[in-house]
Design an enzyme around this catalytic site. Structure first.
Site, PDB file in Angstrom:
ATOM      1  N   ASP A 295     -27.042 -30.944  34.376  1.00 48.99           N
ATOM      2  CA  ASP A 295     -27.772 -30.217  33.247  1.00 48.99           C
ATOM      3  C   ASP A 295     -29.071 -30.162  33.268  1.00 48.99           C
ATOM      4  OD1 ASP A 295     -27.035 -29.399  30.339  1.00 48.99           O
ATOM      5  OD2 ASP A 295     -28.203 -31.077  29.977  1.00 48.99           O
ATOM      6  N   GLU A 331     -27.609 -26.476  36.740  1.00 48.05           N
ATOM      7  CA  GLU A 331     -27.988 -25.222  35.978  1.00 48.05           C
ATOM      8  C   GLU A 331     -29.268 -25.039  35.780  1.00 48.05           C
ATOM      9  OE1 GLU A 331     -27.437 -24.703  30.887  1.00 48.05           O
ATOM     10  OE2 GLU A 331     -28.102 -26.775  31.601  1.00 48.05           O
TER      11      GLU A 331
END
Length: 594
Positions: A295, A331
């Protein structure tokens, strides 16, 4: 004024209105977009909370086109092939938000056991049945204890949130997935923790204790010099004049928190932090997960790409050192040029944001006209990203997607035009690398606006509410135009069955995911995207008709060694046919030739 003049005036006004309307439509079709192959697009959003706008009219169904084909005879599909499943790190992944997926215990919140009950929907373990979607990878959004519904603020990295179940439930999930050939990757949030995490709680407590001046603090409560958790976060004394910092409530101490004051950022340059995360990663890998989705990788050191790349390099070396088949995808929500640099870390994959979302290459190719948005431009863009990624990491695996939990859903991108929704899915699932599907996209579900709206309950059934979840508390009412899974499963022209066919093609043809893409120069023209994919000693041809008209493609001058059709995707039920060197393609169709 006589009736004749009134009639004439009305006729003129109607003409003017019609002219304005047509011009507006044409202006939209020719809307300029970022061009990957010529400008290396900088069009992807670099703001994680930036909202797309295409889905803002999702409840106004009266504006939606009914795109079900008229006067087109559905042709039974005649190209089922034997699946060629390879057990490697190339997969078709399905992103699951457990909270909204399927509830096993009646509390209205989805859970691990609910997902286990629905595994046969994704993959029943029998390649011959064709009753499942054919998914062989699952990405689970955060599953660890948290104070929020989304669970991106982790309290304990070694446990399961009680709303979702237990560690025993998770181990059972892994066992059941292994039986079906499904690899599970989990969200790993290492940019920040929850303020309720014991690391942060201990650190804040010690900030109030002056350094003891000794070699080793002997007090029960360590001073801030000797408590290692005080170096786990980015604490500063005195309020900073820039950045996002919040008061600890202790003296004049502040902590960095880029996303939210309840998500304090970790100091990833600290060796103790890295050592702890190595233990965390090994803990979950030993439990059987196949890797991690990382993330917010561009926020490890906000604005410092080099440092962010170094963090990913450390993680990659550690995780791949344990097992080369462990998979990592990060990401990096940024422009093509910046995002690409992260492949220098050696990581397997980065989510391909320049191809995704409302202004990504897939959607603009379908929605707009002009050379920059043509089918041939799509082919050139595929080669551009491939060559760029491989120049930085020869083993790079693209990670394509249309939507995820942070974006509006794709039905709104296409103004609920069912044909375009299907074509968008087809392009995504025919991309090289690993393709990701956000849960519910295979049903054409709606969702835009606040984050909760993008994470609404999976739309299983209107008649059988068993297992249906209540969804996040603040979500607004969503109108799902295309019906439930129960409505779509037996309709051969449904969005669900289109997805199913597309995944089937990926599973039947290893070249789609693993192959090297090359343009067929003589065919890649106008609204026809024409490419080859070559994997080892096998090549396939992929033709994409991006137009809303039937087209016939002559292969005579292309010098292709093609025997026939391997399979196709059709939005309206019409068949792709081949006679001699001519391939006839219905509107918005894709065909695999070999």
């Amino acid at each position: 004024m006589n009736k004749k003049r009134l009639f004439l005036l009305g006729f003129i006004l109607c003409g003017l209105l019609l002219c304005c309307s047509c011009k507006k439509k044409d202006d939209q079709k020719n809307k300029p977009t970022d061009n990957i192959e010529s400008t290396v697009t900088e069009g992807a959003s670099d703001q994680k909370n930036q909202e797309t706008t295409a889905d803002t009219q999702e409840n106004k169904t009266e504006e939606t086109e009914d795109t079900k084909a008229e006067n087109v005879t559905y042709v039974d599909y005649a190209y089922d092939q034997e699946p060629q499943i390879i057990d490697d790190i190339y997969r078709t992944y399905y992103e699951v938000f457990l909270y909204s997926y399927y509830d096993s215990n009646g509390d209205g919140i989805g859970d691990i056991n609910g997902l286990i009950e629905k595994l046969d929907y994704l993959n029943d373990g029998d390649d011959s049945t064709h009753t499942d979607l054919g998914i062989n990878g699952i990405w689970l959004m955060p599953i660890m204890p948290s104070t929020t519904y989304h669970k991106y603020d982790v309290i304990d990295y070694y446990d399961i949130d009680p709303e979702y179940g237990t560690l025993e439930d998770f181990q059972k999930l892994i066992e059941e997935c292994n039986k079906r050939g499904i690899k599970v990757i989990i969200d790993l949030v290492l940019n920040h923790t929850s303020t309720k995490n014991e690391w942060f709680q201990s650190a804040v407590k010690s900030l109030a204790i002056e350094p003891c001046g000794k070699k080793k603090c002997k007090e029960k409560d360590l001073c801030r010099e000797h408590n290692p958790y005080c170096q786990f976060y980015n604490f500063v004394e005195g309020q900073p004049t820039s950045g996002k910092y919040y008061s600890t409530g202790v003296g004049d101490w502040y902590y960095e928190a880029v996303f939210w004051d309840q998500m304090p950022d970790l100091n990833l340059g600290n060796e103790n932090v890295r050592s702890e995360f190595e233990k965390i990663m090994k803990y979950w890998l030993d439990m059987g997960v196949g890797g991690f989705r990382i993330d917010a990788a561009k926020e490890f050191y906000t604005g410092n790409t080099d440092k962010n790349v170094e963090v990913l390099s450390w993680m990659t070396k550690y995780v791949k050192g344990l097992n080369p088949d462990n998979y990592l995808v990060a990401e990096v929500w940024d422009s093509f040029g910046t995002m690409s640099q992260y492949y220098e870390s050696g990581i397997d994959s980065l989510f391909n944001f320049p191809f995704a979302q409302e202004q990504g290459k897939i959607v603009t190719t379908i929605n707009y006209t002009g050379d920059k948005n043509s089918g041939s431009s799509l082919g050139r863009a595929m080669v551009t990203i491939q060559d760029k990624f491989r120049s930085l990491n020869e083993n790079a695996i693209d990670a394509s997607f249309l939507t995820n939990h942070d974006t509006a859903r794709s039905a709104g991108y296409f103004s609920y035009n069912e044909d375009k929704i299907k074509l968008g899915a087809g392009i995504n699932l025919m991309m090289a690398g690993n393709s990701f599907i956000y849960y519910g996209e295979e049903l054409g579900m709606s969702g835009s606006g606040i984050d909760e709206n993008k994470r609404v309950p999976m739309y299983w059934s209107e008649t059988n509410t068993t297992g249906m979840t209540k969804g996040p508390e603040k979500m607004e009412t969503m109108v799902h135009k295309f019906g439930t899974y129960e409505d779509q499963v037996n309709d051969p022209l449904s969005i669900y069955n289109y997805y199913k066919r597309a995944i089937q093609l990926r599973n039947e043809n290893p070249e789609i995911a693993r192959g090297t893409t090359a343009i067929i120069d003589s065919l890649n023209q106008g609204d026809l995207c024409a490419i080859t994919r070559t994997y080892k000693d096998s090549s396939i041809v992929l033709l994409y008709n991006i137009s809303d008209q039937e087209t016939t493609v002559s292969l005579a001058d292309a010098q292709l060694n093609v025997e026939g059709i391997r399979g196709y995707l059709s939005v309206n039920g019409a068949a792709v046919t081949m006679e001699g060197d001519s391939v006839t393609m219905p509107p918005y169709s894709i065909v695999v030739l070999k």
